[in-house]
Design an enzyme around this catalytic site. Structure first.
Site, PDB file in Angstrom:
ATOM      1  N   HIS A  62       0.816  -1.203   0.000  1.00  0.00           N
ATOM      2  CA  HIS A  62       0.000   0.000   0.000  1.00  0.00           C
ATOM      3  C   HIS A  62       0.854   1.259   0.000  1.00  0.00           C
ATOM      4  CE1 HIS A  62      -2.966  -2.694   2.406  1.00  0.00           C
ATOM      5  NE2 HIS A  62      -3.147  -2.868   1.117  1.00  0.00           N
ATOM      6  N   LYS A  72       5.654   5.908   7.151  1.00  0.00           N
ATOM      7  CA  LYS A  72       5.134   4.991   8.164  1.00  0.00           C
ATOM      8  C   LYS A  72       6.260   4.527   9.084  1.00  0.00           C
ATOM      9  CE  LYS A  72       1.516   3.146   5.162  1.00  0.00           C
ATOM     10  NZ  LYS A  72       0.961   1.955   4.502  1.00  0.00           N
ATOM     11  N   HIS A 119       4.294  -0.249   0.952  1.00  0.00           N
ATOM     12  CA  HIS A 119       4.561  -1.009   2.181  1.00  0.00           C
ATOM     13  C   HIS A 119       3.609  -2.183   2.309  1.00  0.00           C
ATOM     14  CE1 HIS A 119       3.513  -1.690   6.520  1.00  0.00           C
ATOM     15  NE2 HIS A 119       4.796  -1.988   6.492  1.00  0.00           N
ATOM     16  N   TYR A 132       1.388   1.227  13.619  1.00  0.00           N
ATOM     17  CA  TYR A 132       2.256   2.136  12.882  1.00  0.00           C
ATOM     18  C   TYR A 132       1.729   3.560  12.949  1.00  0.00           C
ATOM     19  CZ  TYR A 132      -1.004   0.752   9.108  1.00  0.00           C
ATOM     20  OH  TYR A 132      -2.121   0.443   8.383  1.00  0.00           O
ATOM     21  N   ASP A 170      -6.501  -6.456  -2.153  1.00  0.00           N
ATOM     22  CA  ASP A 170      -5.065  -6.646  -2.369  1.00  0.00           C
ATOM     23  C   ASP A 170      -4.764  -7.718  -3.413  1.00  0.00           C
ATOM     24  OD1 ASP A 170      -4.446  -4.598  -0.683  1.00  0.00           O
ATOM     25  OD2 ASP A 170      -3.912  -5.858   1.018  1.00  0.00           O
TER      26      ASP A 170
END
Length: 195
Positions: A62, A72, A119, A132, A170
């Site tokens: 992402h 992040k 990520h 995160y 995804d």
């Protein structure tokens, strides 16, 4: 707190110092002045947390596009993950390359992934909690992704295809070859890359 530059130097592996005794341990997981010294000046605006029931859960890859890019700072609070950052900054010497790090409750490490990277992570244990900090708010209209198992990225995931638990969203992400130029100028401070 130890800061280590990985093969892609803008990605930092951070190992906090633990102070333990018979009760357990204490550690600082974030310290703004040290973080700024190594990673640059970034403001965190939102904290996120995910819980994954099983080993083999994949989340990612992402990222968010301009003007809502996100850096992040990732930490595994329970269990273990393989964390992945893919450089998607056009013109970067490491464009299309990735780095990985194992983050776990036991090692206490964090991974800083600056804007300009996709990520994702894969859980290595059941009952995994990942938290995160991000440098911009989640924005659905700026949310993008890459296919987690794209052979062009050659990420050595710790599971085989078909063993993953992954969202439908995804599963349908585009391949790296179809990446839109969303971070077009490597070295532009506005993109979080070094000048």
């Amino acid at each position: 707190m130890h800061f280590e530059r990985l093969a892609i130097a803008d990605v930092l592996l951070i190992t906090p110092k633990r102070f333990g005794d018979a009760r357990g341990y204490f550690m600082e997981t974030f310290r703004q002045n040290l973080f700024t010294e190594y990673a640059g000046d970034h403001d965190f605006v939102q904290d996120n947390q995910s819980f994954s029931v099983e080993r083999g859960v994949v989340r990612g890859l992402h990222y968010q596009v301009e003007p809502r890019t996100q850096g992040k700072l990732v930490r595994c609070n329970a269990g273990r993950i393989l964390d992945v950052a893919v450089d998607i900054r056009a013109g970067s010497p490491s464009f299309g390359q990735h780095v990985t790090a194992e983050l776990s409750e036991a090692n206490g490490r964090l991974l800083w992934i600056p804007p300009g990277f996709a990520h994702g992570f894969c859980t290595l244990t059941d009952n995994t909690v990942v938290s995160y900090k991000v440098t911009d708010y989640y924005s659905p209209e700026h949310d993008r992704g890459l296919l987690w198992n794209d052979p062009d990225l050659a990420i050595a995931w710790p599971i085989g295809t078909g063993e993953e638990t992954i969202s439908e969203k995804d599963r349908k992400q585009p391949r790296f070859a179809d990446l839109e130029a969303c971070f077009p100028v490597f070295g532009d401070a506005a993109h979080g890359a070094p000048a």
